[in-house]
Scaffold this motif. Structure first.
Motif, PDB file in Angstrom:
ATOM      1  N   ALA A  30      75.561  74.005  33.697  1.00  0.00           N
ATOM      2  CA  ALA A  30      76.257  74.231  34.967  1.00  0.00           C
ATOM      3  C   ALA A  30      76.722  72.882  35.485  1.00  0.00           C
ATOM      4  CB  ALA A  30      75.320  74.895  35.961  1.00  0.00           C
ATOM      5  N   ARG A  31      78.049  72.725  35.563  1.00  0.00           N
ATOM      6  CA  ARG A  31      78.579  71.453  36.089  1.00  0.00           C
ATOM      7  C   ARG A  31      78.927  71.643  37.555  1.00  0.00           C
ATOM      8  NH1 ARG A  31      79.763  68.447  31.586  1.00  0.00           N
ATOM      9  NH2 ARG A  31      80.295  69.691  29.765  1.00  0.00           N
ATOM     10  N   GLY A  59      67.027  81.503  27.007  1.00  0.00           N
ATOM     11  CA  GLY A  59      67.441  80.151  26.654  1.00  0.00           C
ATOM     12  C   GLY A  59      67.023  79.167  27.714  1.00  0.00           C
ATOM     13  N   ARG A  60      67.819  78.097  27.858  1.00  0.00           N
ATOM     14  CA  ARG A  60      67.503  77.135  28.904  1.00  0.00           C
ATOM     15  C   ARG A  60      68.799  76.677  29.582  1.00  0.00           C
ATOM     16  NH1 ARG A  60      64.968  72.831  28.611  1.00  0.00           N
ATOM     17  NH2 ARG A  60      66.490  71.175  28.693  1.00  0.00           N
ATOM     18  N   ALA A  61      68.632  76.076  30.743  1.00  0.00           N
ATOM     19  CA  ALA A  61      69.819  75.682  31.492  1.00  0.00           C
ATOM     20  C   ALA A  61      69.729  74.227  31.917  1.00  0.00           C
ATOM     21  CB  ALA A  61      69.973  76.562  32.729  1.00  0.00           C
ATOM     22  N   LEU A  62      70.865  73.576  31.940  1.00  0.00           N
ATOM     23  CA  LEU A  62      70.933  72.222  32.483  1.00  0.00           C
ATOM     24  C   LEU A  62      71.869  72.248  33.682  1.00  0.00           C
ATOM     25  CD1 LEU A  62      71.244  70.090  29.236  1.00  0.00           C
ATOM     26  CD2 LEU A  62      69.262  70.280  30.751  1.00  0.00           C
ATOM     27  N   ILE A  63      71.392  71.707  34.767  1.00  0.00           N
ATOM     28  CA  ILE A  63      72.245  71.648  35.955  1.00  0.00           C
ATOM     29  C   ILE A  63      72.711  70.206  36.095  1.00  0.00           C
ATOM     30  CG2 ILE A  63      72.394  72.080  38.417  1.00  0.00           C
ATOM     31  CD1 ILE A  63      70.071  74.048  38.111  1.00  0.00           C
ATOM     32  N   ASP A  64      74.009  70.024  35.884  1.00  0.00           N
ATOM     33  CA  ASP A  64      74.570  68.681  35.839  1.00  0.00           C
ATOM     34  C   ASP A  64      75.035  68.274  37.236  1.00  0.00           C
ATOM     35  OD1 ASP A  64      75.876  66.366  35.394  1.00  0.00           O
ATOM     36  OD2 ASP A  64      77.190  67.135  33.791  1.00  0.00           O
ATOM     37  N   LEU A  65      74.380  67.257  37.788  1.00  0.00           N
ATOM     38  CA  LEU A  65      74.693  66.855  39.157  1.00  0.00           C
ATOM     39  C   LEU A  65      75.566  65.608  39.218  1.00  0.00           C
ATOM     40  CD1 LEU A  65      71.118  67.145  40.714  1.00  0.00           C
ATOM     41  CD2 LEU A  65      72.822  68.929  40.459  1.00  0.00           C
ATOM     42  N   THR A  82      67.777  77.204  43.357  1.00  0.00           N
ATOM     43  CA  THR A  82      68.439  77.806  42.210  1.00  0.00           C
ATOM     44  C   THR A  82      67.702  77.474  40.913  1.00  0.00           C
ATOM     45  OG1 THR A  82      70.485  77.430  43.391  1.00  0.00           O
ATOM     46  CG2 THR A  82      70.669  78.019  41.075  1.00  0.00           C
ATOM     47  N   ARG A  83      67.280  76.209  40.818  1.00  0.00           N
ATOM     48  CA  ARG A  83      66.525  75.796  39.639  1.00  0.00           C
ATOM     49  C   ARG A  83      65.273  76.666  39.513  1.00  0.00           C
ATOM     50  NH1 ARG A  83      62.353  72.121  38.461  1.00  0.00           N
ATOM     51  NH2 ARG A  83      62.032  71.926  40.688  1.00  0.00           N
ATOM     52  N   HIS A  84      64.610  76.873  40.650  1.00  0.00           N
ATOM     53  CA  HIS A  84      63.390  77.681  40.676  1.00  0.00           C
ATOM     54  C   HIS A  84      63.692  79.123  40.259  1.00  0.00           C
ATOM     55  CE1 HIS A  84      59.392  78.788  42.106  1.00  0.00           C
ATOM     56  NE2 HIS A  84      59.954  79.861  42.621  1.00  0.00           N
ATOM     57  N   GLU A  85      64.826  79.644  40.766  1.00  0.00           N
ATOM     58  CA  GLU A  85      65.166  81.046  40.463  1.00  0.00           C
ATOM     59  C   GLU A  85      65.516  81.233  38.995  1.00  0.00           C
ATOM     60  OE1 GLU A  85      68.135  82.060  43.304  1.00  0.00           O
ATOM     61  OE2 GLU A  85      66.662  82.576  44.852  1.00  0.00           O
ATOM     62  N   PHE A  86      66.206  80.233  38.429  1.00  0.00           N
ATOM     63  CA  PHE A  86      66.488  80.282  36.984  1.00  0.00           C
ATOM     64  C   PHE A  86      65.185  80.372  36.209  1.00  0.00           C
ATOM     65  CE2 PHE A  86      70.926  78.094  36.912  1.00  0.00           C
ATOM     66  CZ  PHE A  86      71.490  79.330  37.132  1.00  0.00           C
ATOM     67  N   GLY A  87      64.227  79.531  36.598  1.00  0.00           N
ATOM     68  CA  GLY A  87      62.924  79.534  35.935  1.00  0.00           C
ATOM     69  C   GLY A  87      62.255  80.893  36.039  1.00  0.00           C
ATOM     70  N   GLN A  88      62.381  81.511  37.194  1.00  0.00           N
ATOM     71  CA  GLN A  88      61.735  82.813  37.420  1.00  0.00           C
ATOM     72  C   GLN A  88      62.306  83.893  36.510  1.00  0.00           C
ATOM     73  OE1 GLN A  88      60.580  84.176  41.264  1.00  0.00           O
ATOM     74  NE2 GLN A  88      58.884  82.842  40.653  1.00  0.00           N
ATOM     75  N   LYS A  89      63.630  83.822  36.240  1.00  0.00           N
ATOM     76  CA  LYS A  89      64.169  84.875  35.390  1.00  0.00           C
ATOM     77  C   LYS A  89      64.184  84.473  33.914  1.00  0.00           C
ATOM     78  CE  LYS A  89      69.131  84.729  35.940  1.00  0.00           C
ATOM     79  NZ  LYS A  89      70.297  85.427  36.459  1.00  0.00           N
ATOM     80  N   ALA A  93      65.209  75.602  33.859  1.00  0.00           N
ATOM     81  CA  ALA A  93      66.360  74.772  34.199  1.00  0.00           C
ATOM     82  C   ALA A  93      65.920  73.375  34.560  1.00  0.00           C
ATOM     83  CB  ALA A  93      67.125  75.400  35.368  1.00  0.00           C
ATOM     84  N   ASP A  94      66.783  72.404  34.286  1.00  0.00           N
ATOM     85  CA  ASP A  94      66.504  71.014  34.647  1.00  0.00           C
ATOM     86  C   ASP A  94      67.759  70.395  35.241  1.00  0.00           C
ATOM     87  OD1 ASP A  94      63.811  70.289  33.980  1.00  0.00           O
ATOM     88  OD2 ASP A  94      64.368  70.793  31.908  1.00  0.00           O
ATOM     89  N   PHE A  95      67.508  69.414  36.101  1.00  0.00           N
ATOM     90  CA  PHE A  95      68.633  68.648  36.636  1.00  0.00           C
ATOM     91  C   PHE A  95      68.939  67.508  35.686  1.00  0.00           C
ATOM     92  CE2 PHE A  95      66.858  70.069  40.860  1.00  0.00           C
ATOM     93  CZ  PHE A  95      67.844  71.006  41.063  1.00  0.00           C
ATOM     94  N   VAL A  96      70.218  67.247  35.473  1.00  0.00           N
ATOM     95  CA  VAL A  96      70.590  66.036  34.732  1.00  0.00           C
ATOM     96  C   VAL A  96      71.646  65.275  35.518  1.00  0.00           C
ATOM     97  CG1 VAL A  96      70.026  66.820  32.399  1.00  0.00           C
ATOM     98  CG2 VAL A  96      72.271  67.360  33.383  1.00  0.00           C
TER      99      VAL A  96
END
Lengths: 389, 268
Positions: A30-31, A59-65, A82-89, A93-96
């Motif tokens: 996610a950019r 899978g996994r998600a990267l949140i690009d800040l 949002t990061r927390h909610e991604f984890g819940q479902k 997710a991680d911030f990069v």
């Protein structure tokens, strides 16, 4: 210590927040770009809702800040949530690419669950019954409190009479000025107008029977026995009772009443006795003036509409009005004053900390005073009829 | 929390977020502020001191537009407040937060509702986010979550200050005005409050304008101090410059018995 805050703060040139999704099925990217701040609050919410809806659940998600221009607590909160909610479902997710200052902010507002606001459950019928019960109980308490406050006021009065040096003459004269003297113009004006209206209607109705001279009896008795004192009491309840409640209430809010108490001064003696005494002295005087003004108004209308000249009006008035007609009105006045004073002081003392509470108690002071004045007037009517006075 | 003065106050090249020039404010015959000049720089904590009744609060209120001024100009975010239309004035107002001396919480609303007042007025947010943000601010200022549903009349003095700060921070302001934020707090509570202001200033990049009499605050969190006397600024600079000032009032303020005790405690 980082003092350079350019990346954090607002400048109006920054663009609206955007979230773009791309990446393979197992690694979502996610950019984010633009300004994630309060100025764009609703856009922030929409972008994030769309992002959460579009994301899969494996899978996994990267949140690009890295392309975020500005961030504040609102943006940081929404991102971390949002990061927390991604984890819940099931989508860790991680911030990069977070800038250092954004990183500090994200840590500061780190997502945590909050207890939702506790709201009282309301169930229709039970609540209605409970409200009715509560109203009955509080009416009973009001009555008991009224009696006990009346007792306290009388006790304080007796103390003052026994030790006259404790009597506060300046306070009394000041209150007399406020309650009685300054109330004269409006009370006289209203009574005068009501006197005119009653006389006019009386003349129109009595004319049909050729009995229009009886308008003098109507006006004289009605005004002296009932209207003068009733109008005055209602006006005083609205004018002075409300002021009295507001004064005592705001003193209570600012702990002024507590201050009096710890100095060894009795608030009832200092604040309430002078006011109640001024009401008891002032209201009969006002009622007298009101009755005179109403008679003048009645006489004037009788002269204009009913061709009853003033000398005839006065002669008939003298014939129909006895001293006790006049006294019936005046005897009631101090009792009305006492009722207004007691209700106003109870409501004033009952004020709690908020401005809303002050408003409620001033309203209920006026409403209760007017209601009780009219009820009391009814009792007096029954009483005077029973003793044939 | 010690800071080097060279990095902060002495650097005059930084952007002035508030610029007051030749400000005159008076009531009736009496002129309170006489051609007062003051700059507040972006990102600093400015402590504002002065004898009681000399117009510290008047200056704050004049900047906020609550007291009319007779002359001079006030620029905030580089814009003159006088020549502003209603809309742009509003947009300036939502970029500052004010903590009044008595808290000035709305007495009929709970703490949570108080914090939400400016958010509801200016932002279109879902109820969920409104609640979450209000709770976030309430926790950020160090209040327990159960304080959120209390009315102001049920709070202690320190809690009122914190709740009021939470409301001031509701819209993530750039400038925070604090009117005697630590008065009426116990020394530990006051210390925590100072620490809180410093943390917020660091993480959110706030500019803080603080009227205070608290010497501890002046020593520990303020980057720069300005002293008001006789209607103008008589001394300004970091604490070291204030200590070196020749002005009799400033000298007695910073070299009095109480000040020496604070200075000794911090340096030792």
């Amino acid at each position: 210590m980082p003092r350079d805050t350019t990346g954090l703060r607002h400048d109006t040139s920054a663009s609206a927040p955007r979230a773009e999704l791309d990446g393979a099925d197992q690694e979502l990217r996610a950019r984010l770009s633009g300004a994630w701040t309060v100025e764009h609050a609703s856009a922030v919410e929409q972008e994030i809702d769309a992002l959460v809806a579009a994301a899969g659940d494996s899978g996994r998600a990267l949140i690009d800040l890295s392309r975020i221009e500005r961030l504040d607590t609102l943006g940081a909160w929404v991102l971390d949530r949002t990061r927390h909610e991604f984890g819940q479902k099931g989508l860790p997710a991680d911030f990069v690419g977070a800038k250092p200052e954004h990183h500090i902010l994200l840590n500061e507002v780190a997502y945590r669950g909050f207890q939702p606001a506790t709201e009282k459950k309301r169930t229709g019928l039970v609540d209605v019954l409970a409200d009715i019960g509560g109203a009955v109980v509080s009416a009973g308490q009001d009555f008991a409190r009224g009696i006990s406050t009346l007792g306290e006021i009388i006790a304080a009065l007796v103390r003052v009479i026994l030790v006259p040096s404790r009597f506060r003459l300046p306070a009394l004269t000041n209150q007399l000025e406020q309650i009685a003297f300054r109330g004269v113009p409006i009370i006289v004006l209203i009574s005068f107008l009501v006197g005119c209206i009653v006389a006019q209607q009386g003349i129109f109705q009595l004319q049909r029977f050729g009995a229009q001279t009886f308008v003098v009896n109507l006006v004289g008795i009605l005004i002296l026995r009932e209207l003068g004192v009733l109008l005055t009491s209602i006006m005083v309840a609205g004018r002075s009772g409300s002021a009295f409640t507001a004064e005592i209430g705001s003193m209570k809010m600012r702990e002024e009443i507590d201050a009096l108490r710890v100095m060894g001064l009795d608030p009832i003696e200092v604040l309430i006795v002078p006011r109640v005494l001024a009401l008891v002295i002032g209201l009969p005087m006002l009622a007298f003036l009101a009755a005179i003004a109403a008679l003048v108004g009645g006489g004037l209308v009788a002269w204009i509409y009913g061709d009853i000249p003033p000398d005839v009006f006065l002669a008939r008035l003298k014939a129909t009005i006895t001293f006790n007609t006049f006294m019936v009105g005046l005897i009631k006045a101090p009792f009305m004053a006492l009722v207004i004073g007691v209700i106003a002081s109870i409501e004033g003392v009952a004020v709690k900390g908020s401005a809303e509470s002050l408003g409620q108690h001033v309203t209920s002071s006026v409403v209760k005073s007017i209601f009780m004045v009219i009820v009391l007037d009814g009792f007096f009517a029954i009483f005077f009829a029973a003793i044939n006075y | 929390m010690a800071r080097s003065p060279a990095a902060n106050g002495a650097d005059r090249s930084r952007e002035a977020i508030i610029r007051v020039r030749e400000l005159e404010v008076g009531f009736g015959e009496r002129l309170i502020l006489k051609k007062l000049d003051l700059d507040v720089y972006r990102g600093e904590i400015l402590g504002f001191v002065g004898p009681s009744g000399q117009g510290k609060s008047v200056l704050t209120r004049a900047i906020l537009g609550l007291n009319p001024k007779r002359g001079g100009s006030i620029e905030v975010f580089g814009e003159d407040l006088d020549g502003m239309s209603g809309e742009s004035r509003k947009s300036v107002e939502r970029r500052w937060g004010v903590l009044f001396q008595q808290g000035a919480l709305f007495s009929a609303l709970t703490v949570r509702q108080n914090v939400q007042v400016p958010m509801r007025e200016y932002l279109k947010l879902s109820e969920r986010l409104l609640d979450e943000l209000a709770m976030l601010k309430i926790e950020m200022v160090g209040l327990k979550p159960d304080a959120a549903d209390k009315l102001p009349s049920e709070l202690s003095g320190g809690m009122i200050k914190r709740a009021s700060l939470a409301r001031a921070l509701a819209l993530d302001p750039e400038i925070l005005f604090l009117d005697e934020p630590t008065s009426g707090l116990d020394p530990i509570g006051a210390g925590e409050f100072d620490e809180l202001i410093a943390t917020l200033q660091r993480t959110l990049g706030l500019t803080v304008f603080m009227v205070t009499h608290d010497l501890d605050s002046l020593y520990t969190v303020c980057d720069r101090i300005a002293a008001l006397g006789d209607g103008r600024i008589i001394a300004e600079g970091p604490i070291d410059e204030m200590l070196a000032s020749e002005d009799p009032w400033v000298r007695s303020y910073f070299h009095g018995k109480r000040a020496r005790a604070v200075a000794g405690g911090i340096e030792g």
